[in-house]
Write an enzyme that holds these catalytic residues in place. Sequence first.
Site, PDB file in Angstrom:
ATOM      1  N   ARG A 173     -12.464 -14.554  -1.659  1.00  0.00           N
ATOM      2  CA  ARG A 173     -11.585 -15.233  -0.697  1.00  0.00           C
ATOM      3  C   ARG A 173     -12.337 -16.136   0.273  1.00  0.00           C
ATOM      4  NH1 ARG A 173      -7.022 -10.441  -0.038  1.00  0.00           N
ATOM      5  NH2 ARG A 173      -5.816 -11.180  -1.828  1.00  0.00           N
ATOM      6  N   ARG A 196       1.569   4.263  -3.106  1.00  0.00           N
ATOM      7  CA  ARG A 196       1.316   5.688  -2.849  1.00  0.00           C
ATOM      8  C   ARG A 196       2.592   6.505  -2.958  1.00  0.00           C
ATOM      9  NH1 ARG A 196      -2.476   2.594  -0.383  1.00  0.00           N
ATOM     10  NH2 ARG A 196      -4.529   3.482   0.118  1.00  0.00           N
ATOM     11  N   ARG A 256      -2.586 -14.227  -1.881  1.00  0.00           N
ATOM     12  CA  ARG A 256      -2.744 -14.476  -0.437  1.00  0.00           C
ATOM     13  C   ARG A 256      -3.367 -15.850  -0.158  1.00  0.00           C
ATOM     14  NH1 ARG A 256      -0.761  -9.804   1.190  1.00  0.00           N
ATOM     15  NH2 ARG A 256      -1.571  -7.886   0.289  1.00  0.00           N
ATOM     16  N   ARG A 274     -13.219  -7.003 -11.019  1.00  0.00           N
ATOM     17  CA  ARG A 274     -13.451  -6.349  -9.719  1.00  0.00           C
ATOM     18  C   ARG A 274     -14.271  -5.064  -9.866  1.00  0.00           C
ATOM     19  NH1 ARG A 274      -8.083  -6.520  -6.290  1.00  0.00           N
ATOM     20  NH2 ARG A 274      -9.577  -5.898  -4.681  1.00  0.00           N
ATOM     21  N   SER A 322     -13.418   1.214   2.909  1.00  0.00           N
ATOM     22  CA  SER A 322     -12.400   0.900   1.902  1.00  0.00           C
ATOM     23  C   SER A 322     -11.420   2.047   1.758  1.00  0.00           C
ATOM     24  CB  SER A 322     -13.073   0.630   0.548  1.00  0.00           C
ATOM     25  OG  SER A 322     -12.126   0.765  -0.492  1.00  0.00           O
ATOM     26  N   SER A 351       0.831  -1.212   0.000  1.00  0.00           N
ATOM     27  CA  SER A 351       0.000   0.000   0.000  1.00  0.00           C
ATOM     28  C   SER A 351       0.865   1.261   0.000  1.00  0.00           C
ATOM     29  CB  SER A 351      -0.870   0.036   1.262  1.00  0.00           C
ATOM     30  OG  SER A 351      -1.822  -0.983   1.236  1.00  0.00           O
ATOM     31  N   LYS A 375     -12.175  -9.368  -3.505  1.00  0.00           N
ATOM     32  CA  LYS A 375     -10.718  -9.170  -3.525  1.00  0.00           C
ATOM     33  C   LYS A 375     -10.143  -9.829  -4.790  1.00  0.00           C
ATOM     34  CE  LYS A 375     -10.496  -6.809   0.256  1.00  0.00           C
ATOM     35  NZ  LYS A 375     -10.145  -5.383   0.186  1.00  0.00           N
ATOM     36  N   ASP A 410      -6.937  -7.961   4.786  1.00  0.00           N
ATOM     37  CA  ASP A 410      -6.122  -8.780   3.874  1.00  0.00           C
ATOM     38  C   ASP A 410      -5.620 -10.063   4.538  1.00  0.00           C
ATOM     39  OD1 ASP A 410      -6.440  -6.991   1.823  1.00  0.00           O
ATOM     40  OD2 ASP A 410      -4.650  -5.854   2.323  1.00  0.00           O
TER      41      ASP A 410
HETATM   42  C1  S3P Z   1      -5.617  -1.257   0.123  1.00  0.00           C
HETATM   43  C2  S3P Z   1      -6.861  -1.283   0.682  1.00  0.00           C
HETATM   44  C3  S3P Z   1      -7.632  -2.526   0.905  1.00  0.00           C
HETATM   45  C4  S3P Z   1      -6.753  -3.753   0.845  1.00  0.00           C
HETATM   46  C5  S3P Z   1      -5.812  -3.724  -0.323  1.00  0.00           C
HETATM   47  C6  S3P Z   1      -4.920  -2.500  -0.262  1.00  0.00           C
HETATM   48  C7  S3P Z   1      -4.947   0.027  -0.071  1.00  0.00           C
HETATM   49  O1  S3P Z   1      -8.621  -2.628  -0.104  1.00  0.00           O
HETATM   50  O2  S3P Z   1      -7.554  -4.915   0.761  1.00  0.00           O
HETATM   51  O3  S3P Z   1      -5.005  -4.874  -0.341  1.00  0.00           O
HETATM   52  O4  S3P Z   1      -3.720   0.050  -0.351  1.00  0.00           O
HETATM   53  O5  S3P Z   1      -5.618   1.060   0.026  1.00  0.00           O
HETATM   54  P1  S3P Z   1     -10.071  -1.952   0.074  1.00  0.00           P
HETATM   55  O6  S3P Z   1      -9.876  -0.510   0.179  1.00  0.00           O
HETATM   56  O7  S3P Z   1     -10.813  -2.326  -1.167  1.00  0.00           O
HETATM   57  O8  S3P Z   1     -10.641  -2.590   1.305  1.00  0.00           O
END
Ligand code: S3P
Length: 437
Positions: free
Chosen positions: A348, A28, A389, A124, A169, A24, A344, A317
């Site tokens: 999952r 970013r 995962r 998705r 989210s 993540s 996801k 996750d």
């Molecule tokens: C993430 C947010 C989560 C997570 C993903 C990474 C992120 O998803 O499951 O692996 O980097 O913002 P969601 O925002 O869809 O829950």
Amino acid sequence: MSLDWIARRGGPLRGRVRVPGDKSISHRAIMFAALAEGTSRITGFLEGEDTRATARVFEQLGVRIEAASPSERIVHGVGLDGLRASASPLDCGNAGTGMRLLAGLLAGQSFDSVLVGDESLSRRPMRRVTEPLARMGARIETADGGLPPLRIEGGAALNGIDFDSPVASAQVKSAVLLAGLYADGRTSVVEPRPTRDYTERMLRAFGADIEFAPGRASLMGRPRLRAVDVHVPSDFSSAAFFIVAACVVPGSDLVIEGVGMNPRRTGLLDALRLMGADIEVGSPREEGGEPVADLRVRASELRAIEVPAEVVPDMIDEFPALFAAAACATGTTVVRGAEELRVKESDRIAAMATALRALGIAVTETPDGALIQGGQTHGGRVDSLGDHRIAMSLAVLAQRAERDVSIGDVANVATSFPGFVELANGSGMALAVSRPD
Ligand code: S3P
């Protein structure tokens, strides 16, 4: 190319391991460094397929990014208005984070863009971002059913909104905040439950005018972002496989070093401790503005729990890994309120339920979770459905299996955890790669 693993009962996990950088934060860091003025150095960058796809997208958008050494990137930022149109579609690979955050960011550009992804990403849901972005004035077309590809029209005048997000989210929150960088006035997001706050923390470090608290964030449009160096800690979600393996393989005593401990990510520790896990948080410290620690995990007998609803987003996750732990626990573990797991990289809940049953563990699926009855894991053949995962969680569970477990379609482990097999074997797990015809 198809890739399988053969996993089998492993010895105790011992010694010290360090897992790769946070996915993540790595996504970013590339994005915000690209939009900043000046040169940012990113260290600890995840050399995974997902995050490399994001770096390639920004190169296509005219940003120079140097890979000075492995896990390092030098990003020559172009400023908020410095990106250029790409002649070809932008490929986000397997990464939902890449596509959803880019949707917000590209909605504010003067040029058109097309975002595409692999087979899994192409299934998705994207309406969760295109709907709030449309309310801000963005013009984005999806394929039927709100699926990728996303066709984003440039030149839209965006306005700030107050967005009450229906889903917990971080990707949705971040997409809206990134569009907010290009919007007139203030953009605010409120979430039903707090999610990871990396976008907020990092935008502040890059100089944005942003306020945030758990479950809410608000920023002013048109900030000037200035380059800063970013250090990426190890990914808690990658550490999770080693944490669970060390809990369930008898005799284990493993230290996982430098793990990112942002409280919005560590819900698995709460759940495992309730199950009776022996996990010590050592040397807590701060690295690059994020809490990190060394985790010492010793094997213990786990007991089933009902996972508390409030920790679900903080371990979103980690449910595949938790399912593996639950399969090794005494009693029936109950997961509820986790319907997000169905959208996801795979569904999952279904993926883990099917695989666990194939290995002799009784699982009842519910729309938003599952009941997992701990027991003896048999050998057999299971499918990860191309979900990184799921593959790694099944490899962990196989360390307690009676016979070999063959795990299909594992190549996507490289999206988040390059080097998993070597690190797993080095720590005491037993895992071999095979290439089926
Ligand atoms: C993430 C947010 C989560 C997570 C993903 C990474 C992120 O998803 O499951 O692996 O980097 O913002 P969601 O925002 O869809 O829950």
